[in-house]
Design an enzyme around this catalytic site. Structure first.
Site, PDB file in Angstrom:
ATOM      1  N   HIS A   1      -4.358  -0.817  -7.415  1.00  0.00           N
ATOM      2  CA  HIS A   1      -4.421   0.563  -6.890  1.00  0.00           C
ATOM      3  C   HIS A   1      -5.124   1.467  -7.892  1.00  0.00           C
ATOM      4  O   HIS A   1      -6.001   2.240  -7.552  1.00  0.00           O
ATOM      5  CB  HIS A   1      -3.015   1.126  -6.660  1.00  0.00           C
ATOM      6  CG  HIS A   1      -2.255   0.409  -5.598  1.00  0.00           C
ATOM      7  ND1 HIS A   1      -2.834  -0.050  -4.451  1.00  0.00           N
ATOM      8  CD2 HIS A   1      -0.953   0.078  -5.508  1.00  0.00           C
ATOM      9  CE1 HIS A   1      -1.919  -0.639  -3.711  1.00  0.00           C
ATOM     10  NE2 HIS A   1      -0.773  -0.575  -4.330  1.00  0.00           N
TER      11      HIS A   1
ATOM     12  N   CYS B   1       4.139  -1.891  -0.994  1.00  0.00           N
ATOM     13  CA  CYS B   1       5.230  -1.107  -0.398  1.00  0.00           C
ATOM     14  C   CYS B   1       5.285  -1.307   1.119  1.00  0.00           C
ATOM     15  O   CYS B   1       6.238  -0.879   1.762  1.00  0.00           O
ATOM     16  CB  CYS B   1       5.127   0.384  -0.730  1.00  0.00           C
ATOM     17  SG  CYS B   1       3.571   0.927  -1.366  1.00  0.00           S
TER      18      CYS B   1
END
Length: 444
Positions: free
Chosen positions: A12, A44
């Site tokens: 990320h 997530c």
């Protein structure tokens, strides 16, 4: 000669840094080395995929190698970085497709190598059907194996573990949740909140094996059948490990300053202790505002912010990092839950002298056709009233209140100040004294 920027790890943080650097420094030659064949998977979202809410795991990628290549970035997938010399500014890489090793050079190095799940070394850990939960391959494996599993054990009652337990229970599995703390979500919530979550799970038939540590796994025909803990044993034909994460920073060991767990220490401009070496995301420690100390808080939000800041500060210190409160949220069955900063337990453990206010109220006026209960807890320093943490839980989504309190902590506001902040009132949404004002007013 254009500037050479090398990025290690397309996480990320890496993706955020690369896209911003390509925009800010069009002249630079940017190369990214990534050992996987895919990038930027939102872990997530794994539980949502397991539960069938997100049908297609492909949607959980928010960038692709092609998109980066389109920005003019040299995207070297399936390339493993073997060694880095920060003084000589060289990097040794192996092309995993051909097995060829080669050496590259850099002017600026961005370490966004992320984290990897902690794997306890114990008897039986190598048995089949003991799985990790981090990347795309893991998510596919878990979904495939869950189809055939009747009893599933999740080890670790943090966010990822908790969300998986809910997903598996909703798929009709017999689920056991094991954690060495005596309650779930220990890092994020205090007992009055976790008790509600535990009751939800108990009511759904989930076995809560808390306050005990896994000692070994037993299997038959090479497949796991049982988990042994300090308090008992549990049958399972699928085990998912969600014990936490460790930074992937071996490559820089002994070359830059790190926390004892290997998290790289960066300043507020994302610079490591070595010039021209930057780091961001789960491979780093962050500045934790409630304590003013460096802490390891691997969250996607911290990662994308830090990655973006690497790009902004690559040539000269430009935009400072404001630090983090570790703000996070979770939905469990009917409850919307969020927290920021320190729990009361964490504050006391850190030696802070704190008080707290807990408000249980209906979130909007009782003359409205419906109203739900909300529970809000705010933790603050006894001397001076500086806010250090907060938690909220309700069947209504009031989680944005925690984002507001995150700003309060970041700006070192006190409970007195919180009492009189200008918040709106509208009977559809709240009461004349906003919940956060009420918390401030009740602090003495």
């Amino acid at each position: 000669m254009s500037m050479k920027i090398v990025v290690v790890g397309c996480t990320h943080a890496g993706t955020a840094a690369i896209t911003q650097m390509a925009r800010l420094y069009p002249e630079a030659a940017i190369t990214v080395y990534e050992r996987n064949d895919n990038i930027s998977f939102l872990s997530c979202g794994i539980a949502l995929h397991v539960a069938g809410i997100v049908k297609d795991a492909e949607q959980l990628f928010y960038a692709s190698p092609d998109q980066l290549a389109a920005l003019g970035v040299t995207t070297q997938m399936r390339h493993d970085v073997l060694a880095i010399d920060t003084d000589a500014k060289t990097i040794e890489v192996r092309n995993l497709a051909t097995g060829e090793p080669f050496v590259d050079t850099f002017d600026k190095l961005v370490m966004t190598t992320g984290s990897w799940p902690i794997i306890p070394q114990m008897e039986g850990i190598g048995l089949e059907n003991i799985e990790l939960c981090k990347n795309y391959q893991h998510s596919q494996t878990i979904i495939e194996k869950a189809k055939h599993a009747k009893r599933i054990a999740v080890i670790g009652a943090g966010y990822i573990g908790i969300e998986l337990v809910e997903a598996f229970e909703e798929l009709g599995k017999q689920v056991t949740l094991i954690d060495n703390m005596d309650r779930v979500l220990f890092k994020y919530l205090d007992e009055s909140f976790t008790a509600i979550v535990e009751k939800q799970f108990a009511d759904k038939g989930v076995t809560l094996a808390l306050g005990q540590t896994v000692t070994s796994f037993t299997g038959e025909d090479g497949r796991v059948t049982r988990i042994n803990t300090t308090a008992g044993e549990y049958e399972a034909d699928l085990v998912v490990l969600c014990i936490g994460f460790r930074p992937n920073t071996e490559l820089l060991k002994g070359q830059v300053d790190m926390l004892p767990n290997g998290a790289i220490i960066v300043d507020s401009y994302m610079r490591t202790s070595k010039p021209d070496i930057f780091a961001a995301g789960d491979s780093c420690a962050v500045h934790y505002n409630p304590t003013g100390q460096h802490a390891y808080i691997p969250l996607a939000t911290n990662a994308v912010r830090m990655g973006t800041l690497v790009a902004r500060n690559l040539m000269k210190p430009t935009v400072r990092y404001l630090g983090t409160q570790g703000t996070s949220g979770i939905k469990i069955y009917d409850y919307n839950i969020a927290s920021t900063g320190m729990t009361e337990a964490a504050a006391l453990a850190a030696g802070l002298n704190v008080k707290n206010v807990t408000i249980e109220d209906n979130y909007r006026p009782e003359f409205m056709p419906t109203y739900e209960k909300v529970m809000l807890k705010v933790v603050y320093e006894a001397e001076g009233g500086r806010i250090v943490g907060a938690q909220i839980l309700s069947k209504v989504d009031l989680t944005q209140a925690i984002n507001t309190l995150s700003v309060c902590i970041q700006n070192e506001m006190t409970m007195d100040e919180l009492s009189f902040v200008d918040f709106f009132f509208q009977p559809h949404y709240n009461k004349p004294w906003n919940l956060l004002n009420q918390a401030g007013l009740q602090a003495i």
